[in-house]
Design an enzyme around this catalytic site. Structure first.
Site, PDB file in Angstrom:
ATOM      1  N   VAL A 108      29.973  31.580  38.408  1.00  0.00           N
ATOM      2  CA  VAL A 108      28.528  31.344  38.531  1.00  0.00           C
ATOM      3  C   VAL A 108      28.188  29.850  38.404  1.00  0.00           C
ATOM      4  CG1 VAL A 108      26.239  32.047  37.744  1.00  0.00           C
ATOM      5  CG2 VAL A 108      28.149  33.632  37.495  1.00  0.00           C
ATOM      6  N   LYS A 129      22.542  45.558  29.954  1.00  0.00           N
ATOM      7  CA  LYS A 129      21.458  45.334  30.923  1.00  0.00           C
ATOM      8  C   LYS A 129      20.302  46.304  30.665  1.00  0.00           C
ATOM      9  CE  LYS A 129      24.790  43.582  34.210  1.00  0.00           C
ATOM     10  NZ  LYS A 129      25.772  43.991  35.221  1.00  0.00           N
ATOM     11  N   VAL A 152      20.595  40.507  34.424  1.00  0.00           N
ATOM     12  CA  VAL A 152      20.459  41.922  34.825  1.00  0.00           C
ATOM     13  C   VAL A 152      20.482  42.020  36.342  1.00  0.00           C
ATOM     14  CG1 VAL A 152      19.027  43.992  34.717  1.00  0.00           C
ATOM     15  CG2 VAL A 152      19.054  42.422  32.784  1.00  0.00           C
ATOM     16  N   GLU A 176      37.497  42.853  36.091  1.00  0.00           N
ATOM     17  CA  GLU A 176      38.402  42.006  35.297  1.00  0.00           C
ATOM     18  C   GLU A 176      39.741  42.722  35.133  1.00  0.00           C
ATOM     19  OE1 GLU A 176      37.184  39.246  33.118  1.00  0.00           O
ATOM     20  OE2 GLU A 176      35.318  39.313  34.251  1.00  0.00           O
ATOM     21  N   ILE A 229      18.886  40.588  41.891  1.00  0.00           N
ATOM     22  CA  ILE A 229      17.661  41.408  41.962  1.00  0.00           C
ATOM     23  C   ILE A 229      16.627  40.846  40.975  1.00  0.00           C
ATOM     24  CG2 ILE A 229      16.677  43.714  41.582  1.00  0.00           C
ATOM     25  CD1 ILE A 229      19.368  44.926  42.314  1.00  0.00           C
ATOM     26  N   LYS A 238      24.502  38.595  29.531  1.00  0.00           N
ATOM     27  CA  LYS A 238      23.827  39.818  29.044  1.00  0.00           C
ATOM     28  C   LYS A 238      24.288  40.236  27.656  1.00  0.00           C
ATOM     29  CE  LYS A 238      27.097  40.785  32.175  1.00  0.00           C
ATOM     30  NZ  LYS A 238      27.318  40.305  33.534  1.00  0.00           N
ATOM     31  N   ASP A 245      28.676  47.010  29.847  1.00  0.00           N
ATOM     32  CA  ASP A 245      27.916  46.044  30.638  1.00  0.00           C
ATOM     33  C   ASP A 245      26.579  46.665  31.097  1.00  0.00           C
ATOM     34  OD1 ASP A 245      28.097  43.465  32.416  1.00  0.00           O
ATOM     35  OD2 ASP A 245      27.577  45.076  33.800  1.00  0.00           O
TER      36      ASP A 245
HETATM   37  N1  LIG Z   1      30.400  36.584  37.812  1.00  0.00           N
HETATM   38  C1  LIG Z   1      29.279  37.246  38.083  1.00  0.00           C
HETATM   39  O1  LIG Z   1      29.119  37.787  39.182  1.00  0.00           O
HETATM   40  C2  LIG Z   1      28.183  37.339  37.054  1.00  0.00           C
HETATM   41  C3  LIG Z   1      27.017  38.059  37.353  1.00  0.00           C
HETATM   42  C4  LIG Z   1      25.984  38.100  36.400  1.00  0.00           C
HETATM   43  C5  LIG Z   1      26.136  37.464  35.199  1.00  0.00           C
HETATM   44  N2  LIG Z   1      27.306  36.801  34.938  1.00  0.00           N
HETATM   45  C6  LIG Z   1      27.437  36.140  33.630  1.00  0.00           C
HETATM   46  O2  LIG Z   1      27.555  34.743  33.847  1.00  0.00           O
HETATM   47  C7  LIG Z   1      28.360  34.151  32.840  1.00  0.00           C
HETATM   48  C8  LIG Z   1      29.511  33.388  33.485  1.00  0.00           C
HETATM   49  O3  LIG Z   1      30.318  34.278  34.216  1.00  0.00           O
HETATM   50  P1  LIG Z   1      31.436  33.767  35.244  1.00  0.00           P
HETATM   51  O4  LIG Z   1      31.797  34.953  36.064  1.00  0.00           O
HETATM   52  O5  LIG Z   1      30.992  32.525  35.929  1.00  0.00           O
HETATM   53  O6  LIG Z   1      32.637  33.455  34.249  1.00  0.00           O
HETATM   54  P2  LIG Z   1      34.006  32.702  34.585  1.00  0.00           P
HETATM   55  O7  LIG Z   1      34.211  32.608  36.060  1.00  0.00           O
HETATM   56  O8  LIG Z   1      35.060  33.355  33.776  1.00  0.00           O
HETATM   57  O9  LIG Z   1      33.774  31.220  34.048  1.00  0.00           O
HETATM   58  C9  LIG Z   1      33.527  30.993  32.723  1.00  0.00           C
HETATM   59  C10 LIG Z   1      33.344  29.503  32.502  1.00  0.00           C
HETATM   60  O10 LIG Z   1      32.979  29.328  31.134  1.00  0.00           O
HETATM   61  C11 LIG Z   1      33.739  28.250  30.594  1.00  0.00           C
HETATM   62  N3  LIG Z   1      33.820  28.414  29.144  1.00  0.00           N
HETATM   63  C12 LIG Z   1      34.298  29.464  28.442  1.00  0.00           C
HETATM   64  N4  LIG Z   1      34.153  29.256  27.107  1.00  0.00           N
HETATM   65  C13 LIG Z   1      33.557  28.040  26.983  1.00  0.00           C
HETATM   66  C14 LIG Z   1      33.126  27.269  25.885  1.00  0.00           C
HETATM   67  N5  LIG Z   1      33.280  27.696  24.631  1.00  0.00           N
HETATM   68  N6  LIG Z   1      32.553  26.055  26.127  1.00  0.00           N
HETATM   69  C15 LIG Z   1      32.398  25.608  27.387  1.00  0.00           C
HETATM   70  N7  LIG Z   1      32.773  26.303  28.484  1.00  0.00           N
HETATM   71  C16 LIG Z   1      33.347  27.509  28.274  1.00  0.00           C
HETATM   72  C17 LIG Z   1      35.058  28.338  31.308  1.00  0.00           C
HETATM   73  O11 LIG Z   1      35.712  27.089  31.202  1.00  0.00           O
HETATM   74  P3  LIG Z   1      37.099  26.767  31.944  1.00  0.00           P
HETATM   75  O12 LIG Z   1      36.727  26.622  33.386  1.00  0.00           O
HETATM   76  O13 LIG Z   1      37.536  25.526  31.349  1.00  0.00           O
HETATM   77  O14 LIG Z   1      37.993  27.939  31.688  1.00  0.00           O
HETATM   78  C18 LIG Z   1      34.590  28.678  32.742  1.00  0.00           C
HETATM   79  O15 LIG Z   1      34.261  27.503  33.439  1.00  0.00           O
HETATM   80  C19 LIG Z   1      28.819  35.318  31.942  1.00  0.00           C
HETATM   81  O16 LIG Z   1      27.962  35.442  30.860  1.00  0.00           O
HETATM   82  C20 LIG Z   1      28.677  36.535  32.854  1.00  0.00           C
HETATM   83  O17 LIG Z   1      28.458  37.730  32.127  1.00  0.00           O
HETATM   84  C21 LIG Z   1      28.324  36.725  35.829  1.00  0.00           C
END
Ligand SMILES: NC(=O)c1ccc[n+]([C@@H]2O[C@H](COP(=O)([O-])OP(=O)(O)OC[C@H]3O[C@@H](n4cnc5c(N)ncnc54)[C@H](OP(=O)(O)O)[C@@H]3O)[C@@H](O)[C@H]2O)c1
Length: 411
Positions: free
Chosen positions: A15, A196, A124, A181, A128, A97, A192
């Site tokens: 994201v 939401k 959420v 995952e 949407i 979330k 999850d």
């Molecule tokens: N993916 C989706 O489709 C989606 C949809 C809705 C909501 N979300 C929410 O959006 C958020 C991010 O999701 P994502 O899918 O983008 O996750 P992701 O691809 O796993 O990326 C997580 C990022 O967070 C960084 N990180 C982890 N712990 C950290 C810390 N303590 N300090 C600083 N940076 C840290 C990681 O750093 P590194 O790069 O160094 O590992 C990575 O860049 C989550 O809360 C998720 O629930 C995601």
């Protein structure tokens, strides 16, 4: 004139990187990412290493940064970051979330005390726009229910099992496509979807809940017998986050549902999400869109950033009218309950049974049951049990208490 937003971005994963891209493509915003903080040193990035730092204070202690965008995958670390950001007088946008479900009231209160914004549309169903709609559009319409397919991984799995694949194959495919995952527990066991639902309940009905209040049961043990039952009746199985208001109570839970062909989410397939809002004047309305993915999720974050330019804050107006409402698990639903072992089914106390099917291979019962009967077990750990909600409106538990008493009177 909108104010300039200097953004400190936490996280540059799916994201975070998506936000960087959509922000650069949008020339409508007076906003700029000033710093990016990530976790892992020496990780290959699509931007030059000089953009990144690993110390949260680079953002939190920078007085020029007025906006923190928290997009990390660690709810505990996010909690510390968000609190500190408020302490330092910065508005916060988050997509997390789990963080929000666990700490919302505390974070609202801190933000309110400092007249700061805390926005989280992406948390959420990602793209949407449901939270802002619940806050603003449905503010004057009395809501009676909200239900949603809030998790793309499980909707993908259930779509594929409806088409004849087994659960394990469908899960593997979801993992290969990047929807699930490697440890899919939070998705497939309904956690999850529950986080939401908690956020939806807060904005739809003004009620605060904690994760322990809400029952979540997922799709891990769906079998071909269950899918065949659904197909025979022309149902689709969907994992639904479901909340209903009946008089002064709000019931809410996450569980598989049998969905009839004329239901608005019957045809919502694969990774798509959907939310249905039921209200007094507008009746039933359906929102459909991508509930995950880099750009769809980043678009919701972008919308929050855009709203910050005009100092937008959620007002939680429904919390005022919710003073007489409370969250309850005291209701009855009609379910299908199946098992290879008929003895297991006999341990459940149904109010009324409609259908009892027994064979050497599989057994099931359909009928009305108190939700409290289902709370006795952790269904996510019961490999040889599966239940799904049948398409009938919920009833208050009083309904069956009354008819039992009446039966006694007429005996
Ligand atoms: N993916 C989706 O489709 C989606 C949809 C809705 C909501 N979300 C929410 O959006 C958020 C991010 O999701 P994502 O899918 O983008 O996750 P992701 O691809 O796993 O990326 C997580 C990022 O967070 C960084 N990180 C982890 N712990 C950290 C810390 N303590 N300090 C600083 N940076 C840290 C990681 O750093 P590194 O790069 O160094 O590992 C990575 O860049 C989550 O809360 C998720 O629930 C995601």
């Amino acid at each position: 004139m909108s104010k300039k937003l200097n953004i400190g971005l936490f996280g540059f994963g799916c994201v975070g990187e998506g936000l960087y891209e959509v922000l650069n493509k949008s020339n409508l915003l007076n906003a700029e990412i000033k710093s990016i903080v990530v976790k892992t040193k020496n990780k290959k990035r699509t931007l030059d290493e000089s953009y990144f730092s690993y110390d949260s204070n680079v953002i939190l202690e920078d007085p020029e940064i007025n906006t923190v965008v928290e997009l990390i995958d660690d709810a505990e670390a996010a909690y510390i970051i968000v609190k500190k950001a408020f302490e330092k007088g910065k508005n916060v946008v988050s997509a997390n979330k789990k963080l929000i479900a666990e700490h919302l009231d505390e974070l609202i209160s801190i933000a309110k005390g400092k007249n700061l914004s805390f926005l989280y549309e992406a948390s959420v169903c990602a793209s949407i726009p449901i939270i802002r709609n619940l806050e603003e559009y449905y503010n004057n319409d009395s809501l009676s229910g909200i239900q949603g397919i809030c998790n793309g991984t499980t909707n993908y799995i259930l779509t594929q099992t409806n088409y004849g694949k087994d659960y394990k194959t469908a899960l593997k495919e979801a993992q290969n496509l990047g929807y699930a995952e490697s440890d899919p527990t939070l998705d497939v066991d309904g956690f999850d979807s529950k986080y939401k639902l908690q956020i939806l309940i807060k904005h739809a009905f003004g009620i605060s809940t904690s994760p322990e209040d809400i029952f979540n049961y997922g799709v891990r043990y769906v079998t071909k017998e269950n899918v065949n039952y659904a197909l025979e009746k022309n149902y689709h199985i969907k994992l639904i986050s479901h909340a209903v208001k009946l008089a002064d109570k709000v019931f809410g839970f996450v569980a598989p549902h049998f969905i009839k062909a004329d239901h608005p989410v019957y045809a919502v397939e694969n990774e798509f999400n959907a939310v249905i809002v039921e209200a007094l004047f507008t009746d039933r309305q359906l929102f459909v869109g991508k509930g995950a993915g880099s750009h769809p999720t980043a678009s919701a974050v972008l919308s929050d950033i855009s709203a910050l330019q005009y100092n937008y804050q959620y007002e939680y107006k429904k919390a005022e009218s919710a003073k007489e409402l409370y969250f309850s698990n005291d209701f009855a639903i009609k379910i299908y309950l199946g098992s290879k072992n008929e003895i297991k089914l006999k341990t459940f106390d149904f109010h009324e049974k409609d259908e009892i099917f027994q064979s050497r291979e599989y057994n099931y019962i359909t009928g009305w049951i108190s939700f409290s009967e289902l709370l006795k077990l952790d269904f996510n750990k019961e490999e040889d049990l599966f239940f799904a909600v049948l398409p009938e409106p919920f009833k208050s538990s009083e309904y069956f208490k009354r008819s039992e008493k009446e039966e006694l009177l007429f005996a």
